[in-house]
Design a protein around this motif. Structure first.
Motif, PDB file in Angstrom:
ATOM      1  N   GLN A 163      32.087  80.892  49.477  1.00 37.10           N
ATOM      2  CA  GLN A 163      33.544  80.840  49.547  1.00 37.10           C
ATOM      3  C   GLN A 163      34.146  80.251  48.273  1.00 37.10           C
ATOM      4  N   VAL A 164      33.435  79.327  47.637  1.00 38.08           N
ATOM      5  CA  VAL A 164      33.893  78.794  46.357  1.00 38.08           C
ATOM      6  C   VAL A 164      33.962  79.922  45.329  1.00 38.08           C
ATOM      7  N   VAL A 165      32.903  80.720  45.255  1.00 37.04           N
ATOM      8  CA  VAL A 165      32.872  81.837  44.305  1.00 37.04           C
ATOM      9  C   VAL A 165      34.017  82.805  44.587  1.00 37.04           C
ATOM     10  N   ALA A 166      34.202  83.151  45.868  1.00 34.15           N
ATOM     11  CA  ALA A 166      35.259  84.097  46.220  1.00 34.15           C
ATOM     12  C   ALA A 166      36.638  83.525  45.910  1.00 34.15           C
ATOM     13  N   ALA A 167      36.849  82.231  46.169  1.00 32.06           N
ATOM     14  CA  ALA A 167      38.154  81.613  45.919  1.00 32.06           C
ATOM     15  C   ALA A 167      38.508  81.660  44.435  1.00 32.06           C
ATOM     16  N   VAL A 168      37.526  81.379  43.574  1.00 35.00           N
ATOM     17  CA  VAL A 168      37.774  81.427  42.130  1.00 35.00           C
ATOM     18  C   VAL A 168      37.968  82.870  41.673  1.00 35.00           C
ATOM     19  N   ALA A 169      37.112  83.765  42.159  1.00 35.73           N
ATOM     20  CA  ALA A 169      37.186  85.167  41.740  1.00 35.73           C
ATOM     21  C   ALA A 169      38.506  85.807  42.137  1.00 35.73           C
ATOM     22  N   GLU A 170      39.021  85.453  43.311  1.00 33.68           N
ATOM     23  CA  GLU A 170      40.234  86.085  43.825  1.00 33.68           C
ATOM     24  C   GLU A 170      41.503  85.326  43.441  1.00 33.68           C
ATOM     25  N   GLY A 171      41.362  84.254  42.658  1.00 32.30           N
ATOM     26  CA  GLY A 171      42.532  83.541  42.184  1.00 32.30           C
ATOM     27  C   GLY A 171      43.126  82.563  43.172  1.00 32.30           C
ATOM     28  N   ARG A 172      42.403  82.248  44.250  1.00 35.67           N
ATOM     29  CA  ARG A 172      42.893  81.263  45.217  1.00 35.67           C
ATOM     30  C   ARG A 172      42.542  79.840  44.799  1.00 35.67           C
ATOM     31  N   ALA A 173      41.742  79.707  43.753  1.00 33.68           N
ATOM     32  CA  ALA A 173      41.430  78.406  43.150  1.00 33.68           C
ATOM     33  C   ALA A 173      41.233  78.630  41.656  1.00 33.68           C
ATOM     34  N   GLU A 174      41.798  77.734  40.856  1.00 36.55           N
ATOM     35  CA  GLU A 174      41.626  77.864  39.401  1.00 36.55           C
ATOM     36  C   GLU A 174      40.217  77.493  38.974  1.00 36.55           C
ATOM     37  N   LEU A 175      39.614  76.517  39.672  1.00 36.06           N
ATOM     38  CA  LEU A 175      38.288  76.030  39.314  1.00 36.06           C
ATOM     39  C   LEU A 175      37.455  75.880  40.584  1.00 36.06           C
ATOM     40  N   GLY A 176      36.140  75.985  40.428  1.00 36.27           N
ATOM     41  CA  GLY A 176      35.234  75.774  41.547  1.00 36.27           C
ATOM     42  C   GLY A 176      34.073  74.888  41.143  1.00 36.27           C
ATOM     43  N   LEU A 177      33.587  74.105  42.089  1.00 35.72           N
ATOM     44  CA  LEU A 177      32.364  73.322  41.906  1.00 35.72           C
ATOM     45  C   LEU A 177      31.399  73.732  43.007  1.00 35.72           C
ATOM     46  N   ALA A 178      30.289  74.330  42.628  1.00 37.08           N
ATOM     47  CA  ALA A 178      29.276  74.771  43.587  1.00 37.08           C
ATOM     48  C   ALA A 178      28.019  73.949  43.384  1.00 37.08           C
ATOM     49  N   GLY A 179      27.522  73.364  44.460  1.00 42.75           N
ATOM     50  CA  GLY A 179      26.315  72.545  44.373  1.00 42.75           C
ATOM     51  C   GLY A 179      25.232  73.067  45.290  1.00 42.75           C
ATOM     52  N   GLY A 180      23.997  72.787  44.931  1.00 46.22           N
ATOM     53  CA  GLY A 180      22.880  73.206  45.763  1.00 46.22           C
ATOM     54  C   GLY A 180      21.568  72.684  45.224  1.00 46.22           C
ATOM     55  N   ILE A 181      20.524  72.814  46.040  1.00 44.27           N
ATOM     56  CA  ILE A 181      19.195  72.347  45.660  1.00 44.27           C
ATOM     57  C   ILE A 181      18.523  73.383  44.771  1.00 44.27           C
ATOM     58  N   ALA A 182      17.950  72.920  43.667  1.00 42.45           N
ATOM     59  CA  ALA A 182      17.307  73.818  42.713  1.00 42.45           C
ATOM     60  C   ALA A 182      16.255  73.049  41.941  1.00 42.45           C
ATOM     61  N   ALA A 183      15.373  73.787  41.266  1.00 43.36           N
ATOM     62  CA  ALA A 183      14.483  73.161  40.295  1.00 43.36           C
ATOM     63  C   ALA A 183      15.321  72.718  39.101  1.00 43.36           C
ATOM     64  N   PRO A 184      14.871  71.689  38.361  1.00 48.67           N
ATOM     65  CA  PRO A 184      15.707  71.136  37.283  1.00 48.67           C
ATOM     66  C   PRO A 184      16.212  72.145  36.275  1.00 48.67           C
ATOM     67  N   SER A 185      15.456  73.188  35.998  1.00 46.41           N
ATOM     68  CA  SER A 185      15.860  74.145  34.966  1.00 46.41           C
ATOM     69  C   SER A 185      16.469  75.420  35.532  1.00 46.41           C
ATOM     70  N   ASP A 186      16.613  75.504  36.850  1.00 47.81           N
ATOM     71  CA  ASP A 186      17.076  76.746  37.471  1.00 47.81           C
ATOM     72  C   ASP A 186      18.570  76.705  37.760  1.00 47.81           C
TER      73      ASP A 186
END
Length: 288
Positions: free
Chosen positions: A129-152
């Protein structure tokens, strides 16, 4: 294919009902039926079973393409309008739970202190939903967080041209209830915990752990919300383990370092083309 017909098809498939889709879209039920028939005629294939209303195999394949295509169309429209927009001082920031960590909260505070007129509306939602909100102009900026390997980088939906910048990462820890036999360890290996019961939450789905290690990680309880206090309370009561960023673990539960594999909670800043002004300034501040 007509994007209006695709939108109707996606809505009917999601609702599982022609009448519910008509109510959501503001059409008559007859108009919805005619649009689905027109799309099926265009492709020469039935896309929906009528009783019950559900996608045919061809419809299921079309759904895989339709939702990303519609998002890309919305993103293209928003990108053109955003590029022509005048700078604004009231900004909308969409963020996943846990993405506004202490580091980014401090950067946000500095940005606000340096711009007296800056107003920020912060809304939390899932990464998609963060991606969609930024892509569709419903948010100027997005912060997306998640679990990943350090370099991924994070695995986020493709929503067209978008700037994605890693702005924060911190180690995750295994969250255990008080008195758990492993609570006294200095560090744990994820592979040693495959047979443990895990909470199934959007913050740490066991399916993500299976991607990293393999089989195991059975869910003890599924929690569909994103309130960290609730997650920690469930862990403390023995409903299952979870992983959280080290800074998010409060008193009352035990957070043990993860020795192998090393995982981090990565936060990425998302935005489209930003004209000079408040939005560009906030993006620079959040980037550190």
């Amino acid at each position: 294919m007509d994007p209006h017909l695709l939108t109707t098809f996606v809505t009917v498939a999601r609702q599982g009902s022609f009448s519910a889709a008509a109510a959501e879209l503001g059409y008559t039920q007859s108009a919805v039926s005619q649009q689905i028939a027109a799309l099926e005629s265009d492709l020469g294939l039935p896309l929906l079973h009528r009783r019950p209303v559900e996608p045919t195999p061809a419809g299921a394949r079309l759904l895989e393409h339709a939702e990303p295509l519609l998002l890309r169309l919305s993103a293209a429209r928003a990108d053109v309008l955003r590029a022509a927009a005048r700078p604004r001082h009231r900004l909308r920031l969409a963020a996943t739970p846990l993405s506004v960590n202490p580091v980014l909260a401090e950067r946000l505070a500095r940005a606000r202190a340096g711009e007296a007129r800056l107003e920020i509306v912060l809304r939390t939602c899932a990464a998609e939903q963060v991606v969609a909100a930024v892509a569709e102009g419903r948010a100027e900026l997005g912060l997306a967080g998640g679990i990943a390997a350090p370099s991924d980088p994070l695995r986020l939906p493709d929503a067209g041209p978008m700037t994605t910048t890693g702005v924060s990462q911190e180690d995750v820890v295994v969250v255990l209830p008080p008195g758990h036999p492993l609570a006294g360890r200095a560090a744990l290996r994820l592979a040693d915990l495959v047979d443990a019961r895990w909470l199934d939450t959007p913050l740490c789905p066991p399916s993500r752990l299976r991607d990293l290690v393999g089989e195991g990680f059975a869910a003890g309880l599924r929690y569909e919300g994103d309130d960290v206090h609730t997650v920690v309370t469930l862990v403390a009561a023995g409903h299952g383990l979870t992983l959280l960023p080290a800074s998010a673990v409060p008193a009352g539960v035990c957070g043990v370092a993860l020795a192998e594999p090393r995982l981090v909670h990565r936060v990425e800043l998302l935005h489209g083309v930003l004209p000079a002004g408040a939005a560009a300034g906030l993006a620079a501040a959040l980037s550190g």
